[in-house]
Design a protein around this motif. Structure first.
Motif, PDB file in Angstrom:
ATOM      1  N   GLY A  98       0.816  -1.209   0.000  1.00 28.67           N
ATOM      2  CA  GLY A  98       0.000   0.000   0.000  1.00 28.67           C
ATOM      3  C   GLY A  98       0.851   1.261   0.000  1.00 28.67           C
ATOM      4  N   LEU A  99       1.906   1.264   0.830  1.00 26.94           N
ATOM      5  CA  LEU A  99       2.804   2.419   0.864  1.00 26.94           C
ATOM      6  C   LEU A  99       3.495   2.620  -0.488  1.00 26.94           C
ATOM      7  CD1 LEU A  99       4.419   1.920   4.397  1.00 26.94           C
ATOM      8  CD2 LEU A  99       2.856   3.752   3.706  1.00 26.94           C
ATOM      9  N   PHE A 100       3.888   1.505  -1.104  1.00 27.30           N
ATOM     10  CA  PHE A 100       4.523   1.573  -2.413  1.00 27.30           C
ATOM     11  C   PHE A 100       3.566   2.170  -3.450  1.00 27.30           C
ATOM     12  CE2 PHE A 100       5.383  -0.466  -6.553  1.00 27.30           C
ATOM     13  CZ  PHE A 100       6.680  -0.023  -6.770  1.00 27.30           C
ATOM     14  N   LEU A 101       2.317   1.709  -3.443  1.00 26.91           N
ATOM     15  CA  LEU A 101       1.327   2.226  -4.393  1.00 26.91           C
ATOM     16  C   LEU A 101       1.045   3.709  -4.157  1.00 26.91           C
ATOM     17  CD1 LEU A 101      -1.557  -0.351  -5.016  1.00 26.91           C
ATOM     18  CD2 LEU A 101       0.034   0.633  -6.656  1.00 26.91           C
ATOM     19  N   VAL A 102       0.894   4.099  -2.894  1.00 28.91           N
ATOM     20  CA  VAL A 102       0.623   5.502  -2.570  1.00 28.91           C
ATOM     21  C   VAL A 102       1.784   6.380  -3.039  1.00 28.91           C
ATOM     22  CG1 VAL A 102       0.387   7.143  -0.671  1.00 28.91           C
ATOM     23  CG2 VAL A 102      -0.955   5.043  -0.664  1.00 28.91           C
ATOM     24  N   MET A 193      -5.164  10.332 -15.017  1.00 30.12           N
ATOM     25  CA  MET A 193      -5.301  10.894 -13.674  1.00 30.12           C
ATOM     26  C   MET A 193      -6.323  10.115 -12.854  1.00 30.12           C
ATOM     27  SD  MET A 193      -3.881  13.187 -11.855  1.00 30.12           S
ATOM     28  CE  MET A 193      -3.133  14.282 -13.057  1.00 30.12           C
ATOM     29  N   LEU A 194      -7.409   9.685 -13.494  1.00 27.71           N
ATOM     30  CA  LEU A 194      -8.419   8.897 -12.792  1.00 27.71           C
ATOM     31  C   LEU A 194      -7.825   7.556 -12.339  1.00 27.71           C
ATOM     32  CD1 LEU A 194     -11.398   8.613 -11.924  1.00 27.71           C
ATOM     33  CD2 LEU A 194     -11.839   7.576 -14.162  1.00 27.71           C
ATOM     34  N   ALA A 195      -7.067   6.911 -13.230  1.00 27.93           N
ATOM     35  CA  ALA A 195      -6.443   5.634 -12.880  1.00 27.93           C
ATOM     36  C   ALA A 195      -5.445   5.800 -11.742  1.00 27.93           C
ATOM     37  CB  ALA A 195      -5.760   5.039 -14.106  1.00 27.93           C
ATOM     38  N   LEU A 196      -4.695   6.903 -11.756  1.00 27.77           N
ATOM     39  CA  LEU A 196      -3.750   7.156 -10.664  1.00 27.77           C
ATOM     40  C   LEU A 196      -4.487   7.389  -9.349  1.00 27.77           C
ATOM     41  CD1 LEU A 196      -1.219   9.471 -12.535  1.00 27.77           C
ATOM     42  CD2 LEU A 196      -0.774   7.173 -11.658  1.00 27.77           C
ATOM     43  N   ALA A 197      -5.642   8.062  -9.432  1.00 32.32           N
ATOM     44  CA  ALA A 197      -6.462   8.248  -8.228  1.00 32.32           C
ATOM     45  C   ALA A 197      -6.948   6.903  -7.708  1.00 32.32           C
ATOM     46  CB  ALA A 197      -7.640   9.173  -8.535  1.00 32.32           C
ATOM     47  N   PHE A 198      -7.306   5.988  -8.640  1.00 32.33           N
ATOM     48  CA  PHE A 198      -7.694   4.633  -8.236  1.00 32.33           C
ATOM     49  C   PHE A 198      -6.551   3.939  -7.490  1.00 32.33           C
ATOM     50  CE2 PHE A 198     -10.958   4.036 -11.924  1.00 32.33           C
ATOM     51  CZ  PHE A 198     -11.846   4.843 -11.235  1.00 32.33           C
ATOM     52  N   LEU A 199      -5.337   4.051  -8.045  1.00 33.40           N
ATOM     53  CA  LEU A 199      -4.181   3.420  -7.392  1.00 33.40           C
ATOM     54  C   LEU A 199      -3.944   4.020  -6.011  1.00 33.40           C
ATOM     55  CD1 LEU A 199      -1.565   3.055 -10.289  1.00 33.40           C
ATOM     56  CD2 LEU A 199      -3.065   1.317  -9.325  1.00 33.40           C
ATOM     57  N   LEU A 200      -4.141   5.330  -5.895  1.00 38.78           N
ATOM     58  CA  LEU A 200      -3.980   5.990  -4.600  1.00 38.78           C
ATOM     59  C   LEU A 200      -4.998   5.447  -3.602  1.00 38.78           C
ATOM     60  CD1 LEU A 200      -2.147   8.226  -3.454  1.00 38.78           C
ATOM     61  CD2 LEU A 200      -3.935   9.869  -4.017  1.00 38.78           C
ATOM     62  N   MET A 201      -6.236   5.274  -4.053  1.00 34.46           N
ATOM     63  CA  MET A 201      -7.285   4.740  -3.182  1.00 34.46           C
ATOM     64  C   MET A 201      -7.013   3.286  -2.828  1.00 34.46           C
ATOM     65  SD  MET A 201     -11.422   4.772  -3.727  1.00 34.46           S
ATOM     66  CE  MET A 201     -11.373   3.841  -5.255  1.00 34.46           C
ATOM     67  N   ILE A 202      -6.560   2.496  -3.816  1.00 33.13           N
ATOM     68  CA  ILE A 202      -6.252   1.090  -3.566  1.00 33.13           C
ATOM     69  C   ILE A 202      -5.106   0.967  -2.565  1.00 33.13           C
ATOM     70  CG2 ILE A 202      -5.362  -1.034  -4.633  1.00 33.13           C
ATOM     71  CD1 ILE A 202      -6.810  -0.007  -7.240  1.00 33.13           C
ATOM     72  N   GLY A 203      -4.073   1.805  -2.734  1.00 33.45           N
ATOM     73  CA  GLY A 203      -2.955   1.781  -1.786  1.00 33.45           C
ATOM     74  C   GLY A 203      -3.397   2.124  -0.381  1.00 33.45           C
ATOM     75  N   THR A 204      -4.238   3.134  -0.251  1.00 34.58           N
ATOM     76  CA  THR A 204      -4.757   3.513   1.070  1.00 34.58           C
ATOM     77  C   THR A 204      -5.582   2.383   1.677  1.00 34.58           C
ATOM     78  OG1 THR A 204      -4.862   5.821   0.332  1.00 34.58           O
ATOM     79  CG2 THR A 204      -6.087   5.254   2.322  1.00 34.58           C
ATOM     80  N   THR A 205      -6.361   1.715   0.827  1.00 36.26           N
ATOM     81  CA  THR A 205      -7.173   0.582   1.293  1.00 36.26           C
ATOM     82  C   THR A 205      -6.285  -0.563   1.784  1.00 36.26           C
ATOM     83  OG1 THR A 205      -8.923   1.144  -0.269  1.00 36.26           O
ATOM     84  CG2 THR A 205      -8.962  -1.072   0.650  1.00 36.26           C
ATOM     85  N   LEU A 206      -5.203  -0.846   1.066  1.00 32.25           N
ATOM     86  CA  LEU A 206      -4.280  -1.904   1.492  1.00 32.25           C
ATOM     87  C   LEU A 206      -3.654  -1.576   2.839  1.00 32.25           C
ATOM     88  CD1 LEU A 206      -2.394  -2.771  -1.839  1.00 32.25           C
ATOM     89  CD2 LEU A 206      -4.163  -4.111  -0.699  1.00 32.25           C
ATOM     90  N   ILE A 207      -3.266  -0.319   3.023  1.00 29.80           N
ATOM     91  CA  ILE A 207      -2.689   0.093   4.307  1.00 29.80           C
ATOM     92  C   ILE A 207      -3.709  -0.072   5.425  1.00 29.80           C
ATOM     93  CG2 ILE A 207      -1.756   2.050   5.612  1.00 29.80           C
ATOM     94  CD1 ILE A 207      -0.629   3.109   2.950  1.00 29.80           C
ATOM     95  N   ALA A 208      -4.949   0.368   5.165  1.00 29.37           N
ATOM     96  CA  ALA A 208      -6.003   0.239   6.176  1.00 29.37           C
ATOM     97  C   ALA A 208      -6.256  -1.228   6.517  1.00 29.37           C
ATOM     98  CB  ALA A 208      -7.291   0.895   5.672  1.00 29.37           C
ATOM     99  N   GLU A 209      -6.291  -2.099   5.503  1.00 24.16           N
ATOM    100  CA  GLU A 209      -6.492  -3.533   5.746  1.00 24.16           C
ATOM    101  C   GLU A 209      -5.350  -4.092   6.589  1.00 24.16           C
ATOM    102  OE1 GLU A 209      -8.861  -5.681   4.911  1.00 24.16           O
ATOM    103  OE2 GLU A 209     -10.122  -4.603   3.486  1.00 24.16           O
ATOM    104  N   GLY A 210      -4.124  -3.690   6.265  1.00 25.70           N
ATOM    105  CA  GLY A 210      -2.977  -4.158   7.025  1.00 25.70           C
ATOM    106  C   GLY A 210      -2.985  -3.677   8.459  1.00 25.70           C
ATOM    107  N   MET A 211      -3.582  -2.519   8.698  1.00 26.80           N
ATOM    108  CA  MET A 211      -3.658  -1.970  10.060  1.00 26.80           C
ATOM    109  C   MET A 211      -4.835  -2.533  10.847  1.00 26.80           C
ATOM    110  SD  MET A 211      -1.062   0.074  10.406  1.00 26.80           S
ATOM    111  CE  MET A 211      -1.501   1.063  11.832  1.00 26.80           C
ATOM    112  N   GLY A 212      -5.621  -3.405  10.220  1.00 23.08           N
ATOM    113  CA  GLY A 212      -6.725  -4.052  10.921  1.00 23.08           C
ATOM    114  C   GLY A 212      -8.073  -3.418  10.714  1.00 23.08           C
ATOM    115  N   PHE A 213      -8.170  -2.419   9.825  1.00 23.72           N
ATOM    116  CA  PHE A 213      -9.453  -1.774   9.532  1.00 23.72           C
ATOM    117  C   PHE A 213     -10.034  -2.401   8.270  1.00 23.72           C
ATOM    118  CE2 PHE A 213      -6.825   1.355  11.724  1.00 23.72           C
ATOM    119  CZ  PHE A 213      -7.650   1.696  12.794  1.00 23.72           C
ATOM    120  N   HIS A 214     -11.102  -3.151   8.424  1.00 24.09           N
ATOM    121  CA  HIS A 214     -11.685  -3.836   7.262  1.00 24.09           C
ATOM    122  C   HIS A 214     -12.448  -2.839   6.402  1.00 24.09           C
ATOM    123  CE1 HIS A 214     -13.500  -6.809   4.730  1.00 24.09           C
ATOM    124  NE2 HIS A 214     -14.714  -6.428   5.076  1.00 24.09           N
TER     125      HIS A 214
END
Length: 252
Positions: A98-102, A193-214
């Protein structure tokens, strides 16, 4: 062979297969967007080969992980506890990915917004290093998405043949869709730009999942689908304005 024959005649197995194929294809969208954006940064003659290598590595990695399901399941066992959450290897891998994607998405957004900035580019400048760097980055994200994909598959069905078929079908869809998607993104700058925003959101989601937030995947993909629909409507409107403008200039 007896197990496969039994599965072929089991309606529940077919339902599980279709469900898992759809799930794997949806999960593969994240991977495909990253591969499309990254390979579009390469010289035109290297793009197709880089996509095939990247998606081929994704297939090999997923099948290899399926052969180590016992080890994959252990990745969810907690290693240590912090902030009230027990962190496992899966969590740490998701956070790192997630950090890498962000970081990558943020850097590329900055490069698109400020094209005059000639600092560090998204990938290195020389052709050889660029291709090697692209493959390395694709491989890294393949690992993150593959682990997430296989753990999801293990949670949906206990039958290994169903998982193997679902993974092969999903990666085949990725292989077929890779070049058309990459070309579409390249032809439409606003889609980048939209696709990059998707990647930013996906990266944030991965970080949240890793931190225990489903974070329910349905909400994430619904937001992506809605944003994509809005952008498609914008593209239709822009094309209509161009046609009208062209018609007016012809009349004059």
């Amino acid at each position: 062979m007896q197990e496969i024959a039994a599965l072929l005649t089991d309606p529940a197995a077919w339902v599980a297969l279709v469900t898992l194929v759809v799930m794997e294809v949806v999960l593969g969208i994240d991977n495909l967007i990253f591969i499309s954006i990254l390979t579009n940064k390469l010289p035109a003659e290297h793009r197709e080969r880089a996509r095939r290598i990247g998606i081929g590595l994704a297939l090999i990695m997923r099948l290899a992980l399926l052969g180590t399901i016992a080890w994959i399941v252990q990745l969810t066992n907690p290693l240590f506890e912090a902030f009230g959450h027990g962190f496992s290897w899966k969590d740490l891998i998701l956070i790192a990915g997630g950090l890498f994607l962000v970081w990558k998405a943020t850097k590329e957004i900055h490069h698109n917004v400020d094209p005059e900035d000639h600092g560090e580019d998204f990938i290195a400048s020389s052709a050889t290093t660029t291709f090697a760097s692209a493959i390395g980055q694709i491989l890294l994200l393949d690992l993150v998405f593959s682990i997430d994909s296989i753990i999801t598959a293990v949670g949906m069905t206990p039958h290994l043949p169903i998982m193997v078929v679902a993974v092969i079908v999903a990666v085949t869809v990725m292989l077929v869709a890779a070049t058309p998607l990459a070309n579409f993104i390249e032809r439409n700058p606003t889609i980048v730009m939209l696709a990059l925003a998707f990647l930013l959101m996906i990266g944030t989601t991965l970080i949240a999942e890793g931190m225990g937030f489903h974070v329910p995947k349905g909400y994430v993909y619904a937001a992506m689908a809605f944003s994509a629909l809005v952008e498609v409507l914008n593209m239709i409107a822009r094309n209509a304005r161009k046609r009208n403008k062209g018609g007016e200039e012809t009349l004059h």
